[in-house]
Design a protein around this motif. Structure first.
Motif, PDB file in Angstrom:
ATOM      1  N   PHE A  80     -47.712 -19.982 -93.920  1.00  0.00           N
ATOM      2  CA  PHE A  80     -48.858 -20.500 -94.665  1.00  0.00           C
ATOM      3  C   PHE A  80     -50.030 -20.668 -93.705  1.00  0.00           C
ATOM      4  CE2 PHE A  80     -51.495 -23.707 -96.644  1.00  0.00           C
ATOM      5  CZ  PHE A  80     -51.516 -23.283 -97.964  1.00  0.00           C
ATOM      6  N   LEU A 114     -64.014 -37.391 -91.027  1.00  0.00           N
ATOM      7  CA  LEU A 114     -64.502 -37.228 -89.645  1.00  0.00           C
ATOM      8  C   LEU A 114     -63.468 -37.756 -88.662  1.00  0.00           C
ATOM      9  CD1 LEU A 114     -68.299 -38.179 -89.578  1.00  0.00           C
ATOM     10  CD2 LEU A 114     -67.244 -35.957 -89.149  1.00  0.00           C
ATOM     11  N   ALA A 115     -62.840 -38.874 -89.030  1.00  0.00           N
ATOM     12  CA  ALA A 115     -61.792 -39.429 -88.165  1.00  0.00           C
ATOM     13  C   ALA A 115     -60.647 -38.434 -88.022  1.00  0.00           C
ATOM     14  CB  ALA A 115     -61.282 -40.747 -88.754  1.00  0.00           C
ATOM     15  N   LYS A 116     -60.293 -37.818 -89.130  1.00  0.00           N
ATOM     16  CA  LYS A 116     -59.225 -36.801 -89.082  1.00  0.00           C
ATOM     17  C   LYS A 116     -59.648 -35.638 -88.203  1.00  0.00           C
ATOM     18  CE  LYS A 116     -57.330 -37.021 -93.681  1.00  0.00           C
ATOM     19  NZ  LYS A 116     -57.246 -36.296 -94.951  1.00  0.00           N
ATOM     20  N   ALA A 117     -60.926 -35.260 -88.368  1.00  0.00           N
ATOM     21  CA  ALA A 117     -61.427 -34.086 -87.642  1.00  0.00           C
ATOM     22  C   ALA A 117     -61.446 -34.320 -86.148  1.00  0.00           C
ATOM     23  CB  ALA A 117     -62.817 -33.720 -88.139  1.00  0.00           C
ATOM     24  N   SER A 118     -61.460 -35.606 -85.744  1.00  0.00           N
ATOM     25  CA  SER A 118     -61.505 -35.885 -84.309  1.00  0.00           C
ATOM     26  C   SER A 118     -60.148 -35.656 -83.655  1.00  0.00           C
ATOM     27  CB  SER A 118     -61.977 -37.319 -84.080  1.00  0.00           C
ATOM     28  OG  SER A 118     -60.988 -38.224 -84.537  1.00  0.00           O
ATOM     29  N   LEU A 119     -59.101 -35.501 -84.466  1.00  0.00           N
ATOM     30  CA  LEU A 119     -57.772 -35.243 -83.916  1.00  0.00           C
ATOM     31  C   LEU A 119     -57.702 -33.800 -83.413  1.00  0.00           C
ATOM     32  CD1 LEU A 119     -55.696 -36.826 -86.828  1.00  0.00           C
ATOM     33  CD2 LEU A 119     -56.168 -37.868 -84.623  1.00  0.00           C
ATOM     34  N   PRO A 120     -56.817 -33.524 -82.464  1.00  0.00           N
ATOM     35  CA  PRO A 120     -56.654 -32.131 -82.044  1.00  0.00           C
ATOM     36  C   PRO A 120     -56.056 -31.307 -83.184  1.00  0.00           C
ATOM     37  CG  PRO A 120     -55.385 -33.632 -80.656  1.00  0.00           C
ATOM     38  CD  PRO A 120     -55.898 -34.438 -81.785  1.00  0.00           C
ATOM     39  N   MET A 121     -56.549 -30.133 -83.356  1.00  0.00           N
ATOM     40  CA  MET A 121     -56.032 -29.304 -84.462  1.00  0.00           C
ATOM     41  C   MET A 121     -56.379 -27.839 -84.227  1.00  0.00           C
ATOM     42  SD  MET A 121     -58.727 -30.237 -87.433  1.00  0.00           S
ATOM     43  CE  MET A 121     -58.179 -31.918 -87.389  1.00  0.00           C
ATOM     44  N   PRO A 122     -55.643 -26.936 -84.892  1.00  0.00           N
ATOM     45  CA  PRO A 122     -55.961 -25.520 -84.744  1.00  0.00           C
ATOM     46  C   PRO A 122     -57.373 -25.228 -85.248  1.00  0.00           C
ATOM     47  CG  PRO A 122     -53.883 -25.823 -85.930  1.00  0.00           C
ATOM     48  CD  PRO A 122     -54.523 -27.145 -85.812  1.00  0.00           C
ATOM     49  N   GLY A 123     -58.025 -24.280 -84.632  1.00  0.00           N
ATOM     50  CA  GLY A 123     -59.417 -23.975 -84.945  1.00  0.00           C
ATOM     51  C   GLY A 123     -59.664 -23.676 -86.412  1.00  0.00           C
ATOM     52  N   GLU A 124     -58.671 -23.060 -87.105  1.00  0.00           N
ATOM     53  CA  GLU A 124     -58.934 -22.660 -88.480  1.00  0.00           C
ATOM     54  C   GLU A 124     -58.913 -23.842 -89.445  1.00  0.00           C
ATOM     55  OE1 GLU A 124     -56.303 -21.563 -86.770  1.00  0.00           O
ATOM     56  OE2 GLU A 124     -54.472 -21.679 -87.956  1.00  0.00           O
ATOM     57  N   LEU A 125     -58.378 -24.987 -88.997  1.00  0.00           N
ATOM     58  CA  LEU A 125     -58.330 -26.145 -89.905  1.00  0.00           C
ATOM     59  C   LEU A 125     -59.667 -26.870 -89.971  1.00  0.00           C
ATOM     60  CD1 LEU A 125     -54.854 -27.878 -89.459  1.00  0.00           C
ATOM     61  CD2 LEU A 125     -55.680 -26.467 -91.330  1.00  0.00           C
ATOM     62  N   LEU A 126     -60.411 -26.816 -88.884  1.00  0.00           N
ATOM     63  CA  LEU A 126     -61.671 -27.560 -88.844  1.00  0.00           C
ATOM     64  C   LEU A 126     -62.653 -27.102 -89.931  1.00  0.00           C
ATOM     65  CD1 LEU A 126     -62.624 -29.899 -87.046  1.00  0.00           C
ATOM     66  CD2 LEU A 126     -64.023 -28.227 -85.831  1.00  0.00           C
ATOM     67  N   ARG A 130     -64.415 -29.361 -92.904  1.00  0.00           N
ATOM     68  CA  ARG A 130     -65.868 -29.415 -93.071  1.00  0.00           C
ATOM     69  C   ARG A 130     -66.287 -29.081 -94.508  1.00  0.00           C
ATOM     70  NH1 ARG A 130     -68.990 -26.337 -88.393  1.00  0.00           N
ATOM     71  NH2 ARG A 130     -70.710 -27.483 -89.360  1.00  0.00           N
TER      72      ARG A 130
ATOM     73  N   HIS B   8     -50.740 -29.962 -82.232  1.00  0.00           N
ATOM     74  CA  HIS B   8     -50.851 -28.498 -82.157  1.00  0.00           C
ATOM     75  C   HIS B   8     -51.016 -28.141 -80.701  1.00  0.00           C
ATOM     76  CE1 HIS B   8     -51.178 -28.241 -86.411  1.00  0.00           C
ATOM     77  NE2 HIS B   8     -52.023 -29.260 -86.354  1.00  0.00           N
ATOM     78  N   GLN B  45     -62.392 -41.311 -78.142  1.00  0.00           N
ATOM     79  CA  GLN B  45     -62.229 -39.854 -78.243  1.00  0.00           C
ATOM     80  C   GLN B  45     -63.565 -39.198 -78.553  1.00  0.00           C
ATOM     81  OE1 GLN B  45     -58.604 -38.571 -80.378  1.00  0.00           O
ATOM     82  NE2 GLN B  45     -60.038 -37.712 -81.831  1.00  0.00           N
ATOM     83  N   LYS B  47     -65.250 -35.374 -79.477  1.00  0.00           N
ATOM     84  CA  LYS B  47     -64.954 -33.959 -79.748  1.00  0.00           C
ATOM     85  C   LYS B  47     -66.271 -33.198 -79.845  1.00  0.00           C
ATOM     86  CE  LYS B  47     -61.809 -31.251 -82.573  1.00  0.00           C
ATOM     87  NZ  LYS B  47     -60.726 -31.371 -83.525  1.00  0.00           N
ATOM     88  N   ALA B 154     -52.884 -23.513 -80.429  1.00  0.00           N
ATOM     89  CA  ALA B 154     -54.275 -23.779 -80.802  1.00  0.00           C
ATOM     90  C   ALA B 154     -55.130 -24.177 -79.608  1.00  0.00           C
ATOM     91  CB  ALA B 154     -54.316 -24.870 -81.855  1.00  0.00           C
ATOM     92  N   MET B 155     -54.490 -24.586 -78.528  1.00  0.00           N
ATOM     93  CA  MET B 155     -55.257 -25.047 -77.375  1.00  0.00           C
ATOM     94  C   MET B 155     -55.038 -24.136 -76.172  1.00  0.00           C
ATOM     95  SD  MET B 155     -56.290 -28.615 -77.730  1.00  0.00           S
ATOM     96  CE  MET B 155     -56.315 -29.571 -79.240  1.00  0.00           C
ATOM     97  N   GLU B 175     -59.805 -26.214 -76.714  1.00  0.00           N
ATOM     98  CA  GLU B 175     -59.141 -25.539 -77.821  1.00  0.00           C
ATOM     99  C   GLU B 175     -59.431 -24.046 -77.804  1.00  0.00           C
ATOM    100  OE1 GLU B 175     -60.084 -27.486 -81.495  1.00  0.00           O
ATOM    101  OE2 GLU B 175     -59.302 -29.399 -80.803  1.00  0.00           O
ATOM    102  N   SER B 177     -60.468 -22.279 -80.105  1.00  0.00           N
ATOM    103  CA  SER B 177     -61.702 -22.000 -80.844  1.00  0.00           C
ATOM    104  C   SER B 177     -62.946 -22.229 -79.985  1.00  0.00           C
ATOM    105  CB  SER B 177     -61.776 -22.918 -82.062  1.00  0.00           C
ATOM    106  OG  SER B 177     -61.787 -24.271 -81.631  1.00  0.00           O
TER     107      SER B 177
END
Lengths: 702, 193
Positions: A80, A114-126, A130, B8, B45, B47, B154-155, B175, B177
């Motif tokens: 997925f 925004l708080a969630k977005a500040s977490l590390p995540m794969p680029g495609e999730l950001l 948004r 990730h 933090q 970003k 991812a990183m 990352e 990205s």
């Protein structure tokens, strides 16, 4: 007219490119084909399954499929990836103002995102965050998985047990696109040689590939048969018989050309049937040249034979199976053109063609007579064989496909929902009516209405958004939020806040349910009461399985009128020709022994009696009468010792067998079943002709 | 300690300079976090998103680690949000009580599942397991660099700075990205077993 002329002149060159068809829909009655096409065109039907051994690395294969075949794949639950569903997720988020009122806590929820977005995540999730500050995508994946309805829950996007791992994959194109399917399968097989596949795409491709291969094999075997026949003629120094071949070829060629003119194309299988027609059509020429081509009596017998055969073939033109219809038209035309050409050339230049008969009279050969009697006695055995009229007999499946399909049906088969076609002019309203009915009666519903409200409700939701988005004040004051959520804010701009017109812009997230502007909904009855209510409310709703299972009834109906009418027609004609019931009976002896021969072969080789074999039986009936007429006419004239008829029949037997026998080498059940009936039926016909009729005639005379 | 940062985990584009760190050396560097029962620390933090002109996402809150495998990542600002992780699932709870749960068993993507496994190793601060998944290098006396060994993460890189006492002071993520993230930690409170 011009097209016909061009076709006639260029047929040999152009046929391969343009007028030869190899689709497998030709096996299916028009209604079934339309039904199959109807289902086939909805993406909901585009799920295929890849089977792996239980210890295989499914994760690795999923990753490879995703990397190498991304453009061919619509959904791959074992991998997925939001990026791959971009259009779908964007549409889902953009329709949020059509599904919900404006959230008064938008600012707080944006902050939370925004708080969630500040977490590390794969680029495609950001980018998803948004465009989706309100979490609209949270339940999208679950919604998508619900549509497939496997009876066994997915585990890491796969279906597993100790025996195998099954990877479901929804392809991004219709099963009709065989070229793309071939590309997908070839790449997949390079990635995973031990994989097995099944599903609508694989089925369509497998059938078409099988047909192509069968046609090639049958054509080669047919040509070899014809070469052997020509060799026999040359070795036995009956060179003039060879002169019949160009006439015959012209007759069959014209038959093919006119078949193309009538149907727009000719199927490869119909062409592969050509040698069989050549064998049959040769009868009339050979019969004439071994007797006297100028004799009216000869041509009267020929005409009687032709007309009885044509009567049966014309009757079968009314079959609902397009392939049979086309084969019969081709046969009728090929036989008729050949007959006319033979009549013209042989009557015009009889001396050029007249051939010395072989010194062959079957006479009273005991083993042959006993064999004929055995076949006659065996013919009632046919009535003890169960008739298998399942539509599956029209469909080729390789052993590995059957193995995976059986496992899937036993272990994880998808539920079998009812498909309700919604009204085309207002599919959204119609879908909602279906959904409301389903909810009121406790049935589970899947379809457009589960995702998009009625236009009036959309308008009510949009109104709450317009009051904010169309005001002079920006929807969001914080510059950081404005910048971060710019994709979302763009999707809810004032100008875009209109109800969705699904005719112009069908939503991507509901694309499973739409095809060419037609929408379907799925209903899942859980018990008989719900089922009977559903049938009463939606009489045209069917499950795919139910639709296919209905077709044996069509076949039965077809046979129930075709068989008696064929018999009555032929018997009536024979009685008219001979003016005697006994002679009429003698003339059907070849058919009865053909029937007995097949019954014996079926018992020995476990051959099924399918709808197609019954059609083949009718064909045997049609051509066996030719031989019956020739021999009964001969015997009535007290000319059993005359070599000409027997010579003609022996050459014709060889030609017919050489024409039909190759069909048994086919793997497609339609060709194979037809081939077996024609081969064994022909063989029995000849035994009945050479030794059956004369033996009975002599008994009667004695 | 900083397990959430590894939900990730990280692929490698280029190689960092520095000397390789052995498993034993890593164990020594992370010695302070062995035999920990609970750990509490505040974080801040930042970003930086490549596609945004000037805006930086900032958040702050509190991190609590409960051995063997539970972490609470409590964001206080810009909006309250609790993220709870254990070996089986991640639960995100909003200030309005709404929750989203992601179960490891449901993760379809092999990458996501692998990342969760890695994350668990970081939760345990298991130097052996971390070394099996990452190339570890020492940039200087107080900075370690971790590069994931597997592809598709991812990183690209993670930089860990320790203070002289052996506390993790800062983590920098680069990352794939192109986005960057820096996590700064306050003084940890550690309860030992």
């Amino acid at each position: 007219m011009m097209r016909g002329l061009i076709l006639i002149l260029l047929f040999p060159l152009a046929a391969r490119a343009q007028w030869i068809d190899s689709s497998h829909e030709v096996f299916l009655p028009k209604k079934l084909s339309q039904t199959a096409t109807g289902f086939r065109d909805y993406p909901l039907f585009w799920w295929n399954f890849i089977s792996l051994p239980p210890d295989a690395n499914a994760d690795l294969l999923c990753s490879k499929i995703y990397e190498r075949l991304q453009s061919d794949v619509l959904k791959l639950p074992c991998h997925f990836d939001a990026k791959n569903l971009k259009a779908l997720t964007e549409d889902w988020v953009a329709d949020l103002p059509r599904r919900q009122d404006f959230p008064e806590d938008l600012d707080r929820r944006m902050g939370q995102t925004l708080a969630k977005a500040s977490l590390p995540m794969p680029g495609e999730l950001l980018p998803l965050l948004r465009s989706d500050p309100l979490g609209a995508l949270t339940d999208l994946r679950a919604r998508l998985e619900r549509r497939v309805h496997f009876t066994k829950p997915l585990e890491h996007g796969t279906i597993r047990d100790n025996e195998r791992i099954l990877i479901p994959v929804q392809l991004a194109f219709s099963p009709a696109d065989n070229g793309r399917t071939r590309g997908f399968i070839e790449t997949l097989m390079n990635l995973c040689p031990e994989c097995k596949l099944f599903g609508p795409h694989v089925g369509a491709w497998e059938n078409e590939a099988r047909i192509r291969s069968d046609v090639a094999n049958v054509s080669i075997a047919g040509v070899i048969g014809m070469i052997l026949l020509a060799g026999y003629i040359l070795v036995t120094r009956r060179m003039r018989l060879v002169l019949l071949l160009p006439i015959l070829t012209l007759g069959v060629y014209l038959g093919a050309v006119f078949t193309v003119l009538i149907f727009g194309s000719i199927h490869g299988i119909t062409l592969a049937f050509g040698p069989g027609i050549i064998g049959l059509a040769l009868d009339y020429g050979v019969h004439a040249v071994f007797l006297d081509p100028r004799s009216k009596h000869t041509w009267r017998s020929n005409l009687a034979g032709l007309l009885t055969t044509l009567a049966i073939l014309i009757l079968m033109i009314f079959s609902q199976i397009p392939l049979l219809k086309q084969m019969m038209v081709f046969s009728v035309l090929g036989l008729s053109f050949s007959f006319i050409l033979f009549y013209f050339f042989l009557r015009r230049w009889p001396r050029v063609f007249m051939t010395k008969a072989y010194a062959f009279v079957p006479g009273s050969w005991k083993p042959g007579e006993w064999l004929a009697l055995l076949m006659l006695v065996a013919c009632p055995l046919v009535f003890f064989r169960p008739v298998d009229i399942s539509v599956q007999n029209m469909n080729y499946e390789s052993p590995s496909t059957i193995e995976v399909r059986d496992w899937f049906a036993k272990n994880a088969g998808a539920l079998n929902p009812f498909w309700v076609e919604e009204k085309g002019d207002d599919a959204l309203e119609s879908s909602h009516a279906t959904r409301e009915w389903a909810e009121a009666n406790g049935l589970e519903y899947e379809g457009l209405a589960a995702s998009l409200p009625r236009a009036k409700e959309q308008e009510a939701h949009l109104k709450t958004w317009r009051t904010k988005a169309c005001a002079r004040k920006p929807l969001v004051s914080d510059p950081l939020k404005r910048e971060f959520f710019e994709p979302f804010l763009r999707s809810v701009e004032c100008a875009r806040l209109e109800p969705r017109d699904i005719r112009l812009f069908p939503p991507e997230y509901a694309a499973d349910f739409v095809s060419g502007g037609r929408w379907v909904s799925l209903l899942f009855p859980k018990n008989d009461e719900q089922l009977s209510k559903l049938r009463a409310k939606f009489p045209n709703a069917h499950t795919p399985r139910e639709m296919f299972e209905a077709f044996p009834r069509i076949f039965m109906f077809e046979l129930s009128w075709m068989v008696p009418v064929a018999f009555l027609l032929a018997l009536g004609f024979l009685w008219f020709h001979f003016g005697s019931a006994l002679a009429t009976f003698y003339s059907i002896v070849p058919f009865l022994s053909g029937l007995g021969c097949w019954a014996i072969a079926a018992a020995v080789f476990h051959l099924p009696l399918t709808f197609i074999s019954l059609i083949g039986l009718l064909m045997v009936f049609g051509f066996s009468l030719d031989y019956g007429i020739f021999v009964v006419d001969l015997l009535k004239a007290k000319n059993e010792g005359q070599h000409g008829v027997w010579s003609a029949l022996s050459v014709c037997s060889f030609a017919t067998l050489a024409g039909f026998a190759p069909l048994v080498f086919a793997y497609h059940p339609v060709l194979r079943d037809l081939g077996h009936m024609l081969l064994w039926g022909s063989l029995g016909t000849f035994v009945g002709t050479f030794w059956g009729i004369p033996r009975l005639y002599r008994w009667r005379a004695a | 300690v900083l397990s959430l940062a590894f939900i990730h985990v990280f692929a490698w584009a280029g190689s960092s300079s520095g000397s390789p760190v052995s498993v034993e050396a890593l164990k020594k560097a992370l010695a302070k976090y062995q035999n920990v029962k609970t750990l509490d620390v505040d974080f801040h933090q930042t970003k930086t998103i490549k596609d945004m002109k000037g805006g930086k996402l900032e958040s702050s809150g509190h991190l609590r680690v409960e051995r063997p495998a539970r972490v609470l990542w409590k964001i206080v600002r810009p909006e309250p949000l609790n993220v709870t992780l254990d070996a089986e699932k991640i639960v995100i709870t909003g200030s309005d009580g709404s929750t989203e749960t992601f179960k490891a068993a449901d993760a379809a993507s092999p990458r996501d599942r692998r990342n969760l496994e890695d994350m668990l190793n970081w939760l345990k601060l298991d130097a052996v397991a971390i070394s099996s998944s990452f190339n570890v290098m020492r940039l200087n006396a107080t900075t370690l660099v971790f590069e994931p060994k597997h592809e598709g993460a991812a990183m690209k890189k993670l930089e860990m700075s320790l203070n002289p006492k052996g506390d993790v002071r800062e983590l920098k993520f680069l990352e794939a990205s192109g986005d960057e993230m820096t996590l700064s930690f306050g003084q940890p409170k550690i309860a030992r077993e």
